[in-house]
Design a protein around this motif. Structure first.
Motif, PDB file in Angstrom:
ATOM      1  N   GLY A  39       0.788  -1.229   0.000  1.00 48.38           N
ATOM      2  CA  GLY A  39       0.000   0.000   0.000  1.00 48.38           C
ATOM      3  C   GLY A  39       0.819   1.277   0.000  1.00 48.38           C
ATOM      4  O   GLY A  39       0.259   2.363  -0.061  1.00 48.38           O
ATOM      5  N   ALA A  40       2.151   1.157   0.099  1.00 49.53           N
ATOM      6  CA  ALA A  40       3.003   2.354   0.022  1.00 49.53           C
ATOM      7  C   ALA A  40       2.882   2.947  -1.382  1.00 49.53           C
ATOM      8  O   ALA A  40       2.694   2.223  -2.360  1.00 49.53           O
ATOM      9  CB  ALA A  40       4.457   1.988   0.322  1.00 49.53           C
ATOM     10  N   THR A  41       2.956   4.259  -1.460  1.00 45.22           N
ATOM     11  CA  THR A  41       2.804   4.913  -2.765  1.00 45.22           C
ATOM     12  C   THR A  41       4.022   5.780  -3.082  1.00 45.22           C
ATOM     13  O   THR A  41       4.737   6.232  -2.194  1.00 45.22           O
ATOM     14  CB  THR A  41       1.544   5.799  -2.800  1.00 45.22           C
ATOM     15  N   LEU A  42       4.225   5.993  -4.377  1.00 45.71           N
ATOM     16  CA  LEU A  42       5.329   6.798  -4.877  1.00 45.71           C
ATOM     17  C   LEU A  42       4.802   7.634  -6.040  1.00 45.71           C
ATOM     18  O   LEU A  42       4.472   7.096  -7.095  1.00 45.71           O
ATOM     19  CB  LEU A  42       6.461   5.879  -5.344  1.00 45.71           C
ATOM     20  N   PRO A  43       4.659   8.956  -5.847  1.00 44.17           N
ATOM     21  CA  PRO A  43       4.135   9.802  -6.914  1.00 44.17           C
ATOM     22  C   PRO A  43       5.140   9.949  -8.055  1.00 44.17           C
ATOM     23  O   PRO A  43       6.354   9.950  -7.831  1.00 44.17           O
ATOM     24  CB  PRO A  43       3.889  11.146  -6.249  1.00 44.17           C
ATOM     25  N   TYR A  44       4.612  10.060  -9.265  1.00 44.72           N
ATOM     26  CA  TYR A  44       5.473  10.251 -10.429  1.00 44.72           C
ATOM     27  C   TYR A  44       4.749  11.019 -11.507  1.00 44.72           C
ATOM     28  O   TYR A  44       3.529  11.187 -11.457  1.00 44.72           O
ATOM     29  CB  TYR A  44       5.992   8.905 -10.963  1.00 44.72           C
ATOM     30  N   HIS A  45       5.498  11.494 -12.476  1.00 42.61           N
ATOM     31  CA  HIS A  45       4.959  12.213 -13.627  1.00 42.61           C
ATOM     32  C   HIS A  45       5.198  11.393 -14.885  1.00 42.61           C
ATOM     33  O   HIS A  45       6.167  10.644 -14.978  1.00 42.61           O
ATOM     34  CB  HIS A  45       5.657  13.567 -13.808  1.00 42.61           C
ATOM     35  N   LEU A  46       4.324  11.575 -15.858  1.00 43.28           N
ATOM     36  CA  LEU A  46       4.505  10.977 -17.178  1.00 43.28           C
ATOM     37  C   LEU A  46       4.571  12.090 -18.219  1.00 43.28           C
ATOM     38  O   LEU A  46       3.861  13.089 -18.114  1.00 43.28           O
ATOM     39  CB  LEU A  46       3.338  10.056 -17.538  1.00 43.28           C
ATOM     40  N   PHE A  47       5.412  11.882 -19.209  1.00 41.66           N
ATOM     41  CA  PHE A  47       5.543  12.812 -20.327  1.00 41.66           C
ATOM     42  C   PHE A  47       5.583  12.017 -21.609  1.00 41.66           C
ATOM     43  O   PHE A  47       6.141  10.918 -21.656  1.00 41.66           O
ATOM     44  CB  PHE A  47       6.851  13.612 -20.231  1.00 41.66           C
ATOM     45  N   TRP A  48       4.993  12.593 -22.666  1.00 39.48           N
ATOM     46  CA  TRP A  48       5.259  12.059 -23.989  1.00 39.48           C
ATOM     47  C   TRP A  48       6.726  12.342 -24.236  1.00 39.48           C
ATOM     48  O   TRP A  48       7.193  13.457 -24.037  1.00 39.48           O
ATOM     49  CB  TRP A  48       4.391  12.725 -25.048  1.00 39.48           C
ATOM     50  N   GLY A  49       7.499  11.351 -24.629  1.00 43.21           N
ATOM     51  CA  GLY A  49       8.947  11.487 -24.750  1.00 43.21           C
ATOM     52  C   GLY A  49       9.383  12.013 -26.103  1.00 43.21           C
ATOM     53  O   GLY A  49       8.605  12.573 -26.866  1.00 43.21           O
ATOM     54  N   GLY A  50      10.650  11.783 -26.390  1.00 41.81           N
ATOM     55  CA  GLY A  50      11.231  12.239 -27.645  1.00 41.81           C
ATOM     56  C   GLY A  50      11.195  13.745 -27.738  1.00 41.81           C
ATOM     57  O   GLY A  50      11.435  14.458 -26.773  1.00 41.81           O
ATOM     58  N   ASN A  51      10.851  14.256 -28.901  1.00 39.91           N
ATOM     59  CA  ASN A  51      10.798  15.696 -29.116  1.00 39.91           C
ATOM     60  C   ASN A  51       9.532  16.329 -28.559  1.00 39.91           C
ATOM     61  O   ASN A  51       9.412  17.543 -28.536  1.00 39.91           O
ATOM     62  CB  ASN A  51      10.896  16.005 -30.613  1.00 39.91           C
ATOM     63  N   TYR A  53       7.909  15.968 -25.348  1.00 34.25           N
ATOM     64  CA  TYR A  53       8.040  16.407 -23.971  1.00 34.25           C
ATOM     65  C   TYR A  53       6.773  17.111 -23.486  1.00 34.25           C
ATOM     66  O   TYR A  53       6.796  18.209 -22.969  1.00 34.25           O
ATOM     67  CB  TYR A  53       9.260  17.314 -23.795  1.00 34.25           C
ATOM     68  N   LYS A  54       5.644  16.464 -23.698  1.00 37.09           N
ATOM     69  CA  LYS A  54       4.342  17.008 -23.324  1.00 37.09           C
ATOM     70  C   LYS A  54       3.843  16.263 -22.089  1.00 37.09           C
ATOM     71  O   LYS A  54       3.742  15.041 -22.105  1.00 37.09           O
ATOM     72  CB  LYS A  54       3.376  16.816 -24.499  1.00 37.09           C
ATOM     73  N   PRO A  55       3.529  16.964 -20.996  1.00 34.01           N
ATOM     74  CA  PRO A  55       3.062  16.280 -19.785  1.00 34.01           C
ATOM     75  C   PRO A  55       1.757  15.517 -20.027  1.00 34.01           C
ATOM     76  O   PRO A  55       0.898  15.956 -20.785  1.00 34.01           O
ATOM     77  CB  PRO A  55       2.824  17.417 -18.788  1.00 34.01           C
ATOM     78  N   ILE A  56       1.627  14.377 -19.376  1.00 35.59           N
ATOM     79  CA  ILE A  56       0.382  13.604 -19.381  1.00 35.59           C
ATOM     80  C   ILE A  56      -0.251  13.857 -18.022  1.00 35.59           C
ATOM     81  O   ILE A  56       0.338  13.560 -16.986  1.00 35.59           O
ATOM     82  CB  ILE A  56       0.656  12.102 -19.583  1.00 35.59           C
ATOM     83  N   ASN A  57      -1.443  14.438 -18.011  1.00 37.87           N
ATOM     84  CA  ASN A  57      -2.062  14.751 -16.727  1.00 37.87           C
ATOM     85  C   ASN A  57      -3.036  13.650 -16.305  1.00 37.87           C
ATOM     86  O   ASN A  57      -3.260  12.687 -17.025  1.00 37.87           O
ATOM     87  CB  ASN A  57      -2.745  16.122 -16.758  1.00 37.87           C
ATOM     88  N   ARG A  58      -3.634  13.806 -15.128  1.00 40.47           N
ATOM     89  CA  ARG A  58      -4.518  12.765 -14.580  1.00 40.47           C
ATOM     90  C   ARG A  58      -5.737  12.512 -15.444  1.00 40.47           C
ATOM     91  O   ARG A  58      -6.259  11.417 -15.465  1.00 40.47           O
ATOM     92  CB  ARG A  58      -4.975  13.149 -13.175  1.00 40.47           C
ATOM     93  N   ARG A  59      -6.220  13.508 -16.112  1.00 38.35           N
ATOM     94  CA  ARG A  59      -7.399  13.326 -16.953  1.00 38.35           C
ATOM     95  C   ARG A  59      -7.029  12.719 -18.293  1.00 38.35           C
ATOM     96  O   ARG A  59      -7.876  12.434 -19.115  1.00 38.35           O
ATOM     97  CB  ARG A  59      -8.101  14.666 -17.143  1.00 38.35           C
ATOM     98  N   GLY A  60      -5.742  12.562 -18.517  1.00 35.31           N
ATOM     99  CA  GLY A  60      -5.276  12.011 -19.780  1.00 35.31           C
ATOM    100  C   GLY A  60      -4.860  13.120 -20.733  1.00 35.31           C
ATOM    101  O   GLY A  60      -5.313  14.253 -20.627  1.00 35.31           O
TER     102      GLY A  60
END
Length: 102
Positions: A39-51, A53-60
């Motif tokens: 149940g331990a959690t670790l927050p992280y961010h996702l980005f579209w990679g390569g050129n 570099y667009k953040p992926i937010n919780r709503r998608g």
């Protein structure tokens, strides 16, 4: 870390890739949460990679392009902030859903 995705769409056909995550944090750093079996959690961010570099937010978030009739490489990059080194060691996981529309 980068995670490769391959899209093969007919030449001239537009496509969109939508990404969203399973675990959403509640008022903490990061758009997504990795979770351990305990149940331990670790927050992280996702980005579209390569050129992109667009953040992926919780709503998608989407990325769009036009097919070339060959494999187009897209990648997603996961980033964990260094300030979370105090989290218990172990295996953490999350599920990311990709939806392809053309």
């Amino acid at each position: 870390r980068y995670f490769p995705i391959t899209v093969n769409c007919s030449s001239g056909i537009s496509y969109t890739v939508y990404a969203s995550g399973l675990h959403e944090p509640n008022g903490v750093y990061g758009n997504f949460l990795l979770q351990s079996p305990s149940g331990a959690t670790l927050p992280y961010h996702l980005f579209w990679g390569g050129n992109l570099y667009k953040p992926i937010n919780r709503r998608g978030t989407t990325v769009s392009d036009t097919g070339h009739g060959i494999d187009d490489a897209i990648s997603i990059r996961a980033v964990i902030d260094d300030s979370f080194v105090d989290r218990p060691m172990g295996q953490y996981s999350d599920t990311i859903t990709l939806t392809f529309t053309y």
